[in-house]
Structure formats: structure tokens, C-alpha cells
Design a protein around this motif. Sequence first.
Motif, PDB file in Angstrom:
ATOM      1  N   LYS A  93     -23.713 -22.806  28.108  1.00 58.74           N
ATOM      2  CA  LYS A  93     -24.602 -21.660  27.897  1.00 58.74           C
ATOM      3  C   LYS A  93     -25.941 -21.853  28.612  1.00 58.74           C
ATOM      4  O   LYS A  93     -26.458 -20.925  29.232  1.00 58.74           O
ATOM      5  N   THR A  94     -26.504 -23.045  28.516  1.00 57.84           N
ATOM      6  CA  THR A  94     -27.775 -23.306  29.198  1.00 57.84           C
ATOM      7  C   THR A  94     -27.607 -23.094  30.697  1.00 57.84           C
ATOM      8  O   THR A  94     -28.443 -22.435  31.335  1.00 57.84           O
ATOM      9  N   LEU A  95     -26.549 -23.650  31.258  1.00 58.84           N
ATOM     10  CA  LEU A  95     -26.313 -23.492  32.695  1.00 58.84           C
ATOM     11  C   LEU A  95     -26.129 -22.025  33.070  1.00 58.84           C
ATOM     12  O   LEU A  95     -26.637 -21.573  34.097  1.00 58.84           O
ATOM     13  N   ALA A  96     -25.423 -21.274  32.237  1.00 55.54           N
ATOM     14  CA  ALA A  96     -25.178 -19.854  32.526  1.00 55.54           C
ATOM     15  C   ALA A  96     -26.476 -19.051  32.487  1.00 55.54           C
ATOM     16  O   ALA A  96     -26.757 -18.261  33.406  1.00 55.54           O
ATOM     17  N   TYR A  97     -27.269 -19.241  31.438  1.00 57.73           N
ATOM     18  CA  TYR A  97     -28.543 -18.512  31.358  1.00 57.73           C
ATOM     19  C   TYR A  97     -29.488 -18.937  32.476  1.00 57.73           C
ATOM     20  O   TYR A  97     -30.206 -18.116  33.052  1.00 57.73           O
ATOM     21  N   TRP A  98     -29.489 -20.221  32.783  1.00 58.83           N
ATOM     22  CA  TRP A  98     -30.344 -20.743  33.849  1.00 58.83           C
ATOM     23  C   TRP A  98     -29.933 -20.132  35.181  1.00 58.83           C
ATOM     24  O   TRP A  98     -30.784 -19.769  35.997  1.00 58.83           O
ATOM     25  N   SER A  99     -28.636 -19.969  35.402  1.00 54.81           N
ATOM     26  CA  SER A  99     -28.138 -19.329  36.612  1.00 54.81           C
ATOM     27  C   SER A  99     -28.647 -17.889  36.705  1.00 54.81           C
ATOM     28  O   SER A  99     -29.076 -17.439  37.769  1.00 54.81           O
ATOM     29  N   THR A 100     -28.599 -17.182  35.582  1.00 53.02           N
ATOM     30  CA  THR A 100     -29.081 -15.802  35.550  1.00 53.02           C
ATOM     31  C   THR A 100     -30.562 -15.739  35.918  1.00 53.02           C
ATOM     32  O   THR A 100     -30.997 -14.850  36.665  1.00 53.02           O
ATOM     33  N   LEU A 101     -31.337 -16.696  35.413  1.00 53.10           N
ATOM     34  CA  LEU A 101     -32.761 -16.756  35.741  1.00 53.10           C
ATOM     35  C   LEU A 101     -32.955 -16.992  37.241  1.00 53.10           C
ATOM     36  O   LEU A 101     -33.775 -16.320  37.879  1.00 53.10           O
ATOM     37  N   GLN A 102     -32.206 -17.939  37.794  1.00 53.58           N
ATOM     38  CA  GLN A 102     -32.353 -18.235  39.220  1.00 53.58           C
ATOM     39  C   GLN A 102     -31.969 -17.036  40.074  1.00 53.58           C
ATOM     40  O   GLN A 102     -32.612 -16.749  41.086  1.00 53.58           O
ATOM     41  N   GLU A 103     -30.948 -16.323  39.646  1.00 55.32           N
ATOM     42  CA  GLU A 103     -30.548 -15.115  40.364  1.00 55.32           C
ATOM     43  C   GLU A 103     -31.672 -14.087  40.344  1.00 55.32           C
ATOM     44  O   GLU A 103     -32.000 -13.475  41.363  1.00 55.32           O
ATOM     45  N   ALA A 104     -32.284 -13.909  39.175  1.00 53.91           N
ATOM     46  CA  ALA A 104     -33.391 -12.947  39.047  1.00 53.91           C
ATOM     47  C   ALA A 104     -34.584 -13.361  39.913  1.00 53.91           C
ATOM     48  O   ALA A 104     -35.302 -12.495  40.429  1.00 53.91           O
ATOM     49  N   ARG A 105     -34.760 -14.656  40.078  1.00 52.15           N
ATOM     50  CA  ARG A 105     -35.855 -15.160  40.918  1.00 52.15           C
ATOM     51  C   ARG A 105     -35.547 -15.014  42.397  1.00 52.15           C
ATOM     52  O   ARG A 105     -36.408 -15.251  43.239  1.00 52.15           O
ATOM     53  N   GLY A 106     -34.289 -14.697  42.716  1.00 50.48           N
ATOM     54  CA  GLY A 106     -33.902 -14.550  44.110  1.00 50.48           C
ATOM     55  C   GLY A 106     -33.346 -15.825  44.723  1.00 50.48           C
ATOM     56  O   GLY A 106     -33.047 -15.865  45.918  1.00 50.48           O
ATOM     57  N   ASP A 107     -33.202 -16.881  43.929  1.00 57.26           N
ATOM     58  CA  ASP A 107     -32.653 -18.139  44.431  1.00 57.26           C
ATOM     59  C   ASP A 107     -31.138 -18.114  44.201  1.00 57.26           C
ATOM     60  O   ASP A 107     -30.611 -18.747  43.279  1.00 57.26           O
ATOM     61  N   LEU A 108     -30.454 -17.363  45.058  1.00 60.80           N
ATOM     62  CA  LEU A 108     -29.019 -17.156  44.886  1.00 60.80           C
ATOM     63  C   LEU A 108     -28.222 -18.434  45.098  1.00 60.80           C
ATOM     64  O   LEU A 108     -27.198 -18.647  44.439  1.00 60.80           O
ATOM     65  N   LYS A 109     -28.687 -19.296  45.981  1.00 57.11           N
ATOM     66  CA  LYS A 109     -27.993 -20.562  46.212  1.00 57.11           C
ATOM     67  C   LYS A 109     -27.994 -21.391  44.928  1.00 57.11           C
ATOM     68  O   LYS A 109     -26.962 -21.894  44.490  1.00 57.11           O
TER      69      LYS A 109
END
Length: 181
Positions: A93-109
Amino acid sequence: MVHGKPEDAEKVARAALRANPRNAHAHNLFGTILSEKNELPAGEWHFRSALELAGPNAAVLMNLGLNLMKQGRVEEADAAFAQSHELAPQDMKTLAYWSTLQEARGDLKRAGELLDQAEGVSCAADVNLLRANFLARIGRQKEALTILDAAGTLAGEAHLARGRIHDRLGDYPAAWQDFVT
């Protein structure tokens, strides 16, 4: 809350905090309830109280990160997710939410890397909807559809995601089927 009775959960959390204001678990529970009701600053206060009372805790830090992300405080959310991950590197769950945050920040990689890690600590089925949403948002709709179609039976949120992808691709009859299913 797991049983679909948020009012009952709120009553229990309030009673627990009245009985023992130093109950870190009750602060975490109440913070979650408040955050789900979109009372984000109050929820944040309870998460921070839980951390102050019990020390670093991966679940509380993840909840704090999610709360801060919803408030648009991305740097603080990033730090909370990173600290949560340090404490519980196997928590999907932490990794999934963290991924969503990074996506929102524009860090798609980085978002993609975190989804890969989430899949590595759980399984593809647990990450399918997140990965499909991610692929659709970066313009890889066909790949996203392949993931959702391979999943077999879909829950409501996955039907909506697949319907949105069909809509973007111009396949309106298929989109409609997912929207009304």
C-alpha cells in the motif's frame, strides 16, 4: 470502517480517545476517519499525535502521507511515504500510494519503479488496476486494456477505468458497457 459503518467507527474512536487521550491506535483510527470525511487538517493532527505518542510507525506514516498528498503538500507526503517505506519495505500500500504521488509530481519514471516494487512485494493482480490507470494516463491505453481484460472479473472501480479507456479510444459501445455494468 472495514464493515462499512463509518459512523460506528467514529463513535468507537471518539470513545477510545475520551477514555485514553494517549492511545496512539485510536488517534490513527480517528485520523483515518477524519481524512476519509475530507477533514484533512484534523486528520493530520491525529496522525501526528499518534506518531508523537508511539514513535515511528509505518502504517501511521503511510496514512499521514496519504493525508498530506490529499492536501497538496507533496514534499511532506513524499517524506512520510519514504519513512514508512524504510520501516516496512514490503508494504504494498505504501508503495502504491507513493507511486500515485510521484505520478502527480510528474516523475513518471519513479512512479513506474514504485509500481514495479509494489508488484514485487505482492503480486500482479494486486497492482493491476494501479498499473492500468498509470499506463492509461501516460497514453498507453492498449496496454492498460490488456491488463484489465486479462484480469477476468472486474470490480466497480476497474469497470470504470476500463470504460474511460474505451471512451478515450473512441470505442463508445464498449465504454458504455463498462459504465453500466
